[in-house]
Design a protein around this motif. Structure first.
Motif, PDB file in Angstrom:
ATOM      1  N   TYR A 227      -5.108   5.268 -22.557  1.00 60.49           N
ATOM      2  CA  TYR A 227      -5.940   4.934 -21.392  1.00 60.49           C
ATOM      3  C   TYR A 227      -5.853   3.436 -21.085  1.00 60.49           C
ATOM      4  N   SER A 228      -5.893   2.609 -22.123  1.00 60.15           N
ATOM      5  CA  SER A 228      -5.836   1.162 -21.948  1.00 60.15           C
ATOM      6  C   SER A 228      -4.490   0.751 -21.337  1.00 60.15           C
ATOM      7  N   LYS A 229      -3.406   1.346 -21.805  1.00 64.74           N
ATOM      8  CA  LYS A 229      -2.081   1.030 -21.271  1.00 64.74           C
ATOM      9  C   LYS A 229      -1.957   1.482 -19.810  1.00 64.74           C
ATOM     10  N   LEU A 230      -2.487   2.660 -19.520  1.00 61.99           N
ATOM     11  CA  LEU A 230      -2.436   3.175 -18.153  1.00 61.99           C
ATOM     12  C   LEU A 230      -3.178   2.258 -17.194  1.00 61.99           C
ATOM     13  N   MET A 231      -4.375   1.827 -17.580  1.00 62.21           N
ATOM     14  CA  MET A 231      -5.168   0.975 -16.700  1.00 62.21           C
ATOM     15  C   MET A 231      -4.519  -0.400 -16.506  1.00 62.21           C
ATOM     16  N   LYS A 232      -3.826  -0.886 -17.536  1.00 59.24           N
ATOM     17  CA  LYS A 232      -3.137  -2.168 -17.409  1.00 59.24           C
ATOM     18  C   LYS A 232      -1.980  -2.056 -16.423  1.00 59.24           C
TER      19      LYS A 232
ATOM     20  N   PHE B 120       0.805  -1.219   0.000  1.00 52.46           N
ATOM     21  CA  PHE B 120       0.000   0.000   0.000  1.00 52.46           C
ATOM     22  C   PHE B 120       0.841   1.273   0.000  1.00 52.46           C
ATOM     23  N   ALA B 121       2.118   1.124  -0.393  1.00 47.27           N
ATOM     24  CA  ALA B 121       2.997   2.300  -0.427  1.00 47.27           C
ATOM     25  C   ALA B 121       2.509   3.332  -1.437  1.00 47.27           C
ATOM     26  N   ASN B 122       1.855   2.869  -2.512  1.00 42.81           N
ATOM     27  CA  ASN B 122       1.400   3.776  -3.580  1.00 42.81           C
ATOM     28  C   ASN B 122      -0.058   4.209  -3.420  1.00 42.81           C
ATOM     29  N   GLU B 123      -0.650   3.921  -2.277  1.00 43.77           N
ATOM     30  CA  GLU B 123      -2.078   4.196  -2.105  1.00 43.77           C
ATOM     31  C   GLU B 123      -2.412   5.672  -2.335  1.00 43.77           C
ATOM     32  N   TYR B 124      -1.670   6.577  -1.713  1.00 44.52           N
ATOM     33  CA  TYR B 124      -1.985   8.007  -1.836  1.00 44.52           C
ATOM     34  C   TYR B 124      -1.737   8.507  -3.252  1.00 44.52           C
ATOM     35  N   LEU B 125      -0.685   8.001  -3.891  1.00 37.65           N
ATOM     36  CA  LEU B 125      -0.409   8.390  -5.274  1.00 37.65           C
ATOM     37  C   LEU B 125      -1.536   7.934  -6.194  1.00 37.65           C
ATOM     38  N   LEU B 126      -1.964   6.695  -6.046  1.00 39.13           N
ATOM     39  CA  LEU B 126      -3.041   6.176  -6.886  1.00 39.13           C
ATOM     40  C   LEU B 126      -4.353   6.898  -6.611  1.00 39.13           C
ATOM     41  N   SER B 127      -4.589   7.242  -5.352  1.00 42.70           N
ATOM     42  CA  SER B 127      -5.821   7.981  -5.024  1.00 42.70           C
ATOM     43  C   SER B 127      -5.821   9.339  -5.716  1.00 42.70           C
TER      44      SER B 127
ATOM     45  N   GLU C  74     -24.096   4.187 -11.888  1.00 47.64           N
ATOM     46  CA  GLU C  74     -22.836   4.601 -11.270  1.00 47.64           C
ATOM     47  C   GLU C  74     -22.616   6.088 -11.547  1.00 47.64           C
ATOM     48  N   LEU C  75     -22.407   6.857 -10.488  1.00 46.41           N
ATOM     49  CA  LEU C  75     -22.096   8.282 -10.647  1.00 46.41           C
ATOM     50  C   LEU C  75     -20.589   8.531 -10.642  1.00 46.41           C
ATOM     51  N   GLU C  76     -19.880   7.730  -9.877  1.00 43.54           N
ATOM     52  CA  GLU C  76     -18.413   7.826  -9.833  1.00 43.54           C
ATOM     53  C   GLU C  76     -17.862   6.440  -9.515  1.00 43.54           C
ATOM     54  N   LYS C  77     -16.959   5.979 -10.350  1.00 36.89           N
ATOM     55  CA  LYS C  77     -16.449   4.620 -10.211  1.00 36.89           C
ATOM     56  C   LYS C  77     -15.565   4.504  -8.968  1.00 36.89           C
ATOM     57  N   GLY C  78     -15.713   3.371  -8.260  1.00 33.76           N
ATOM     58  CA  GLY C  78     -14.879   3.086  -7.094  1.00 33.76           C
ATOM     59  C   GLY C  78     -13.755   2.126  -7.444  1.00 33.76           C
ATOM     60  N   TYR C  79     -12.745   2.091  -6.567  1.00 29.32           N
ATOM     61  CA  TYR C  79     -11.565   1.260  -6.826  1.00 29.32           C
ATOM     62  C   TYR C  79     -11.093   0.583  -5.544  1.00 29.32           C
ATOM     63  N   THR C  80     -10.462  -0.588  -5.748  1.00 27.86           N
ATOM     64  CA  THR C  80      -9.787  -1.291  -4.656  1.00 27.86           C
ATOM     65  C   THR C  80      -8.305  -1.384  -4.978  1.00 27.86           C
TER      66      THR C  80
ATOM     67  N   ILE D  98      -8.087   9.695 -14.097  1.00 28.33           N
ATOM     68  CA  ILE D  98      -8.712   8.577 -14.803  1.00 28.33           C
ATOM     69  C   ILE D  98     -10.180   8.901 -15.099  1.00 28.33           C
ATOM     70  N   ASP D  99     -10.869   9.523 -14.121  1.00 35.06           N
ATOM     71  CA  ASP D  99     -12.269   9.924 -14.342  1.00 35.06           C
ATOM     72  C   ASP D  99     -12.382  10.861 -15.533  1.00 35.06           C
ATOM     73  N   ASP D 100     -11.485  11.835 -15.629  1.00 37.68           N
ATOM     74  CA  ASP D 100     -11.519  12.796 -16.742  1.00 37.68           C
ATOM     75  C   ASP D 100     -11.266  12.109 -18.079  1.00 37.68           C
ATOM     76  N   LEU D 101     -10.328  11.164 -18.081  1.00 51.47           N
ATOM     77  CA  LEU D 101     -10.052  10.434 -19.315  1.00 51.47           C
ATOM     78  C   LEU D 101     -11.282   9.637 -19.756  1.00 51.47           C
ATOM     79  N   GLU D 102     -11.946   8.981 -18.802  1.00 51.88           N
ATOM     80  CA  GLU D 102     -13.124   8.190 -19.143  1.00 51.88           C
ATOM     81  C   GLU D 102     -14.265   9.078 -19.638  1.00 51.88           C
ATOM     82  N   ARG D 103     -14.444  10.239 -19.045  1.00 50.86           N
ATOM     83  CA  ARG D 103     -15.475  11.167 -19.532  1.00 50.86           C
ATOM     84  C   ARG D 103     -15.165  11.651 -20.938  1.00 50.86           C
ATOM     85  N   SER D 104     -13.907  11.940 -21.179  1.00 45.10           N
ATOM     86  CA  SER D 104     -13.511  12.404 -22.521  1.00 45.10           C
ATOM     87  C   SER D 104     -13.746  11.327 -23.571  1.00 45.10           C
TER      88      SER D 104
END
Length: 204
Positions: A132-137, A92-99, A178-184, A105-111
């Motif tokens: 976007y696909s590469k980033l999510m992978k 979980f070292a990258n948790e804050y960065l990913l948050s 869904e109004l805003e996607k959640g993540y784990t 990511i939301d802006d990219l998906e809206r675009s």
């Protein structure tokens, strides 16, 4: 002095010696057998084992063995706990960065969603979609996964209800939008999915 007189004197001395032995025995209150018996306990004590001391040693050995096993178990628990803590810190070292990346990511998906109708033959759109696909992978390899919420039963552990409304043909307490996607991040929710949940249709 003739032989008869000598033999007489010897007999008299022997009688005197016997009288002295009897007198000494009477004075001490012990017989010869008693005197001999008094020596036997000393010989017996030399051959007697000391069970009390042996039992104490055995108890001490059991005690120290038990203490050693306890310390070994405590050390194993400490080692396991430390390894888990280090593993969690690494995971979980990258948790804050990913948050912080999630709104991007939301802006990219809206675009991508907004330009989807005009995407035919648009190389720019295809390029953004590929990025976007590469980033999510890459993010998925780091443990980030989107929460699947649509048409799922509402779960307070993963979803945040923003609104409830009845919807025909849908069971109550079901996510209908869904109004805003959640993540784990691995098994930890770092953002709940903001959703609209179906309510019971009272008019029906």
């Amino acid at each position: 002095m003739n032989n008869i007189e000598k033999e007489s004197e010897i007999k008299q001395e022997e009688k005197l010696n016997e009288n002295r032995t009897v007198t000494e025995a009477e004075t001490t209150g012990n017989t010869c057998e008693d005197i001999l018996m008094q020596e036997q306990p000393e010989l017996a004590e030399e051959n007697v084992e000391e069970p009390a001391e042996n039992e104490d040693i055995a108890k001490q050995l059991d005690f120290y063995k038990d203490q050693l096993l306890r310390r070994a178990a405590e050390f194993e628990n400490y080692k396991r706990r430390t390894e888990n803590e280090i593993s969690n810190i690494t995971k979980f070292a990258n948790e804050y960065l990913l948050s912080d990346i999630l709104p991007v990511i939301d802006d990219l998906e809206r675009s991508l969603s907004a330009g989807k109708e005009k995407s035919e033959g648009d190389s720019f759109y295809k390029g953004i979609e590929l990025i976007y696909s590469k980033l999510m992978k890459i993010l998925e390899q780091k443990g980030l996964k989107p929460i699947e919420a649509l048409n799922k039963p509402f779960d307070v552990h993963y979803h945040e209800a923003m609104l409830t409304m009845p919807k025909e043909g849908v069971e109550p307490n079901t996510v209908i939008q869904e109004l805003e996607k959640g993540y784990t991040l691995y098994d930890k929710v770092i953002r709940h999915t903001k959703v609209i949940v179906s309510a019971e249709n009272k008019g029906g």
